[in-house]
Scaffold this motif. Structure first.
Motif, PDB file in Angstrom:
ATOM      1  N   ILE A 259       8.360  -5.952  17.453  1.00  0.00           N
ATOM      2  CA  ILE A 259       7.521  -6.838  18.262  1.00  0.00           C
ATOM      3  C   ILE A 259       6.434  -5.981  18.905  1.00  0.00           C
ATOM      4  CG2 ILE A 259       7.470  -8.410  20.231  1.00  0.00           C
ATOM      5  CD1 ILE A 259      10.449  -8.949  19.713  1.00  0.00           C
ATOM      6  N   PRO A 260       5.167  -6.266  18.594  1.00  0.00           N
ATOM      7  CA  PRO A 260       4.105  -5.398  19.146  1.00  0.00           C
ATOM      8  C   PRO A 260       4.012  -5.521  20.668  1.00  0.00           C
ATOM      9  CG  PRO A 260       3.163  -7.295  18.002  1.00  0.00           C
ATOM     10  CD  PRO A 260       4.625  -7.326  17.731  1.00  0.00           C
ATOM     11  N   ARG A 261       3.843  -4.374  21.295  1.00  0.00           N
ATOM     12  CA  ARG A 261       3.704  -4.357  22.753  1.00  0.00           C
ATOM     13  C   ARG A 261       2.404  -4.992  23.218  1.00  0.00           C
ATOM     14  NH1 ARG A 261       7.431  -1.292  21.254  1.00  0.00           N
ATOM     15  NH2 ARG A 261       9.017  -0.356  22.623  1.00  0.00           N
ATOM     16  N   SER A 262       1.479  -5.149  22.293  1.00  0.00           N
ATOM     17  CA  SER A 262       0.197  -5.752  22.646  1.00  0.00           C
ATOM     18  C   SER A 262       0.346  -7.207  23.082  1.00  0.00           C
ATOM     19  CB  SER A 262      -0.769  -5.668  21.458  1.00  0.00           C
ATOM     20  OG  SER A 262      -0.279  -6.406  20.348  1.00  0.00           O
ATOM     21  N   LEU A 263       1.469  -7.831  22.743  1.00  0.00           N
ATOM     22  CA  LEU A 263       1.678  -9.211  23.175  1.00  0.00           C
ATOM     23  C   LEU A 263       1.782  -9.311  24.692  1.00  0.00           C
ATOM     24  CD1 LEU A 263       4.181 -10.638  20.508  1.00  0.00           C
ATOM     25  CD2 LEU A 263       1.679 -10.637  20.497  1.00  0.00           C
ATOM     26  N   GLY A 281      14.068  -3.176  16.047  1.00  0.00           N
ATOM     27  CA  GLY A 281      13.675  -2.427  17.237  1.00  0.00           C
ATOM     28  C   GLY A 281      14.165  -3.077  18.513  1.00  0.00           C
ATOM     29  N   ASN A 282      13.696  -2.566  19.635  1.00  0.00           N
ATOM     30  CA  ASN A 282      14.098  -3.052  20.947  1.00  0.00           C
ATOM     31  C   ASN A 282      13.204  -4.193  21.420  1.00  0.00           C
ATOM     32  OD1 ASN A 282      15.988  -1.016  20.904  1.00  0.00           O
ATOM     33  ND2 ASN A 282      14.827   0.352  22.238  1.00  0.00           N
ATOM     34  N   ILE A 283      13.683  -4.901  22.409  1.00  0.00           N
ATOM     35  CA  ILE A 283      12.849  -5.899  23.077  1.00  0.00           C
ATOM     36  C   ILE A 283      11.878  -5.145  23.978  1.00  0.00           C
ATOM     37  CG2 ILE A 283      12.819  -7.875  24.645  1.00  0.00           C
ATOM     38  CD1 ILE A 283      15.702  -8.444  23.805  1.00  0.00           C
ATOM     39  N   PRO A 284      10.569  -5.295  23.765  1.00  0.00           N
ATOM     40  CA  PRO A 284       9.617  -4.506  24.564  1.00  0.00           C
ATOM     41  C   PRO A 284       9.718  -4.848  26.056  1.00  0.00           C
ATOM     42  CG  PRO A 284       8.526  -5.511  22.670  1.00  0.00           C
ATOM     43  CD  PRO A 284       9.876  -6.132  22.763  1.00  0.00           C
ATOM     44  N   PRO A 285      10.016  -3.874  26.896  1.00  0.00           N
ATOM     45  CA  PRO A 285      10.064  -4.155  28.338  1.00  0.00           C
ATOM     46  C   PRO A 285       8.710  -4.570  28.897  1.00  0.00           C
ATOM     47  CG  PRO A 285      10.286  -1.798  27.905  1.00  0.00           C
ATOM     48  CD  PRO A 285      10.355  -2.473  26.586  1.00  0.00           C
ATOM     49  N   GLU A 286       7.624  -4.240  28.150  1.00  0.00           N
ATOM     50  CA  GLU A 286       6.280  -4.599  28.615  1.00  0.00           C
ATOM     51  C   GLU A 286       6.078  -6.115  28.717  1.00  0.00           C
ATOM     52  OE1 GLU A 286       6.022  -0.586  26.650  1.00  0.00           O
ATOM     53  OE2 GLU A 286       6.996  -2.515  26.231  1.00  0.00           O
TER      54      GLU A 286
END
Length: 708
Positions: A259-263, A281-286
């Motif tokens: 999942i791109p962090r850009s979201l 991958g991981n769930i982006p904390p961002e």
């Protein structure tokens, strides 16, 4: 002079009349077009448009249902929706060239779009969604629709490539081509429709990569590209530039990668749907900075890691779906503090520890499913604090302790599924009286105690209490469950008789009470339960015979009465039960010949095993004579044997013919000694060897003491 002037005037009037008759009024033309549309759009099974008729008034068509006109009686809006027409759109539709709104939705219209629609150059709304239209969507018909703002073809059978001509529609805000069979790639040129606010391409057969250039649609608020599409690669990072985006739905379209962090740049995002893909991958904390986010669905992927602690900032979030991933760690305590959380589903992961104690304390929780994790501890008491909890699914975990009494007062509950845990104690009585509950599944625990005497769940369709330690009788009040379809009580400690009320339940399809201590006879009222398809009464203490009325169960396909003390003849009526595919009468005390013919010819020998006095239909002789007591359900002895009959005859003859004194008679050829005067008690002892010794039976009368 006057004559020539008169002739000139007459010619002028005649010319006007001719021109008038040659060029009918426009409103009359629209009138006729609408009637033509009606005749074409209404197929053989069509209905509706009853008020579309011939009238004397030239403006009557403006009063037709779904029709609006301008001041010249020209049709500017035609909105015919949710009417079963079953016809097609005729070419005459192109004559309504003043149309601004053409909405023919959910009318079961079929056929192809006529090319004459290209004449509708004033259109702002074109909606033909939810019909059965097919063929290529020819983009040429839209080239002259420069004012078009809404184009909706959702849920039809259009095929072929996505039309590229739509790029010329500079005012287009809403473009929905979803729910069709469009194939090929998403055109890069769609990024040039800068006016777009809604783009729906979901539910097609699209392939290739999702164009990164879609990130240029600065006004886009909703993007749907998921379901049935099969894209290559992952989520373009450029989509993070969609600064106005409120909803991003890319579910079930074969996405891979992370999942791109850009979201996290989508500051206005309210719903993120990425479920049913192959994301890793991981769930982006961002993503925690998306403070407008209310729905997060990342379920059915291959995500790992834990739930980021930073998600505690998502104070507006109402739905968290993370089920069927590879997530691990504990469920963070802050989940119980989220003020708007309604749905929390994390089943089939590797979460450990306990559920947050405050879960549900916000008073808004509606759905909770944490099945198949490694959680333990007690069930939190506040899950239904707000009285809104509908679904409670806590299966296959390690919860222990009792069910909180508060759940017995949770009148909003629809599903209670907590089987395969380590729960114990008594099931709260209130659970069996919840007005909306449809499923109660508490099997495979350590529950004890008895069922409450009051049961009144009007909506209850499935009641599974198996594999516990519940005792006592089935309460008569179970007859109140008029919606009950499945009753499973097997492997408990129930006792007593089956209440007749069960067999009066109008929707009961399956009943399993095996491996308990039930007793009594199978009542003839079992034939009242005409909806039943499966009966399992095995491994109990039922006695008596099988009622002949059982053939009234016209839908019964499974009957298991094995390992009881049933007796008597097997009724021939069983052979007439055509749906019966599985029969097990083994290990009872049935007697006589096994019925043959009909469905009985399909049953294997094991269906009748363990009944020592049964004989197969192929045997020439079958000792089938039984005493009245045995005929009512007792085991057969040796009273019917030929040897026993002969002995009785000899004994009676001796008593009648021999005098009471004892003396010796001499016979020719030898001496015979008859001891006359032998007492009846002694003779009884002589005969005792012919009287069978029968095993004790609590439900049989011992007749030996009254024999002599």
């Amino acid at each position: 002079m006057m004559r020539s002037s008169f002739i000139c005037n007459c010619l002028h009037v005649t010319l006007l009349l001719f021109l008038f008759s040659a060029c009918p009024t426009t409103h009359s033309s629209d009138y006729e077009v609408l009637l033509k549309l009606k005749s074409s759009m209404m197929g053989p099974q069509g209905s509706g448009l009853e008020d579309w008729k011939h009238y004397l008034s030239p403006t009557a068509h403006c009063s037709f249902s779904g029709v609006s006109c301008d001041h010249d009686s020209r049709v500017i809006s035609l909105n015919v929706s949710n009417i079963p027409l079953f016809g097609f759109i005729p070419p005459e539709i192109g004559l309504l060239n003043k149309l601004v709104n053409l909405t023919l939705a959910a009318d079961n219209l079929t056929g192809m779009l006529p090319m004459e629609m290209a004449n509708l150059t004033s259109l702002k709304v074109l909606n033909v969604s939810n019909n059965v239209l097919y063929g290529n969507f020819t983009g040429e018909i839209t080239l002259g629709m420069t004012e078009l703002e809404i184009l909706d073809t959702y849920n039809n059978n259009f095929s072929g490539p996505l039309p590229t001509e739509l790029v010329n529609l500079k005012n287009l805000k809403h473009l929905c081509l979803g729910g069709n069979y469009f194939s090929g790639r998403i055109p890069d040129s769609y990024s040039e429709i800068q006016s777009l606010e809604f783009l729906g391409l979901n539910g097609n057969s699209l392939t290739g990569k999702i164009p990164a250039r879609l990130g240029r649609l600065k006004n886009l608020k909703k993007l749907f590209v998921g379901y049935f599409n099969a894209f290559e690669g992952g989520i373009p990072e450029e989509l993070g530039s969609l600064s106005s985006l409120q909803r991003l739905d890319m579910a079930s379209c074969s996405l891979t990668g992370e999942i791109p962090r850009s979201l996290s740049l989508l500051k206005n995002l309210e719903a993120l749907h990425l479920q049913i893909n192959r994301l890793t991958g991981n769930i982006p904390p961002e993503l925690s900075v998306l403070d407008s986010l209310t729905i997060l669905d990342l379920s059915i992927n291959q995500l790992t890691g834990d739930i980021p602690e930073s998600f505690s900032k998502l104070t507006k979030i109402s739905t968290i779906n993370l089920f069927k991933n590879k997530l691990f760690g504990g469920i963070p305590a802050f989940i119980g503090d989220l003020p708007n959380l309604k749905v929390f589903q994390v089943w089939e992961n590797n979460f450990t520890s306990e559920l947050p104690n405050k879960l549900g304390q916000n008073g808004k929780l509606e759905d909770l499913d944490v099945t198949s994790n490694h959680l333990s501890g007690p069930i939190p008491r506040n899950l239904c604090k707000g009285g809104k909890l509908k679904t409670l699914i806590l299966m296959e975990i390690f919860f222990f302790g009792p069910i909180p009494e508060e759940l017995g007062d949770c009148k909003s509950l629809v599903k209670v599924r907590i089987q395969k845990n380590l729960l114990n104690g008594t099931i709260p009585a209130g659970i069996f009286n919840l007005p909306l509950v449809q499923i109660i599944e508490v099997s495979d625990n350590n529950f004890s105690g008895e069922l409450p005497s009051n049961i009144s769940g009007d909506s209850l369709g499935v009641l599974l209490l198996s594999y516990n330690q519940i005792t006592g009788k089935i309460p008569q009040a179970i007859g109140n469950l008029k919606s009950l379809q499945t009753l499973s009580l097997e492997v408990n400690r129930f006792q007593g008789e089956i209440p007749n009320d069960i067999f009066n339940l109008p929707m009961l399809a399956e009943i399993n009470v095996s491996a308990n201590n039930f007793s009594g006879e199978i009542p003839t009222s079992i034939s009242h339960c005409t909806s039943v398809t499966s009966i399992d009464f095995s491994q109990n203490n039922f006695f008596g015979g099988i009622p002949k009325e059982i053939d009234g169960l016209k839908l019964l396909s499974v009957l298991n009465l094995s390992h009881n003390r049933l007796s008597g003849h097997i009724p021939n009526e069983i052979c007439n039960m055509s749906p019966l595919m599985t029969l097990d009468l083994s290990y009872n005390t049935f007697v006589g010949r096994i019925p043959s013919g009909g469905m009985c010819s399909l049953f294997i020998d094991s269906s009748f095993a363990g009944n020592t006095d049964l004989c197969s239909p192929s045997m020439v002789s079958c000792p089938d004579i039984i005493s009245p007591i045995q005929g009512s359900g007792q085991t057969r002895g040796k009273f019917c044997s030929p040897v026993f009959v002969v002995v009785v005859v000899v004994f009676v003859t001796v008593l009648l013919l021999v005098p009471s004194q004892s003396k010796t008679h001499e016979f020719k050829g030898g001496v015979g000694i008859i001891h006359r005067g032998k007492t009846a008690l002694e003779l009884k002892d002589v005969l005792s060897s012919f009287i069978p010794t029968r095993p004790p039976n609590n439900h049989e009368s011992d007749i030996r003491d009254g024999f002599m």
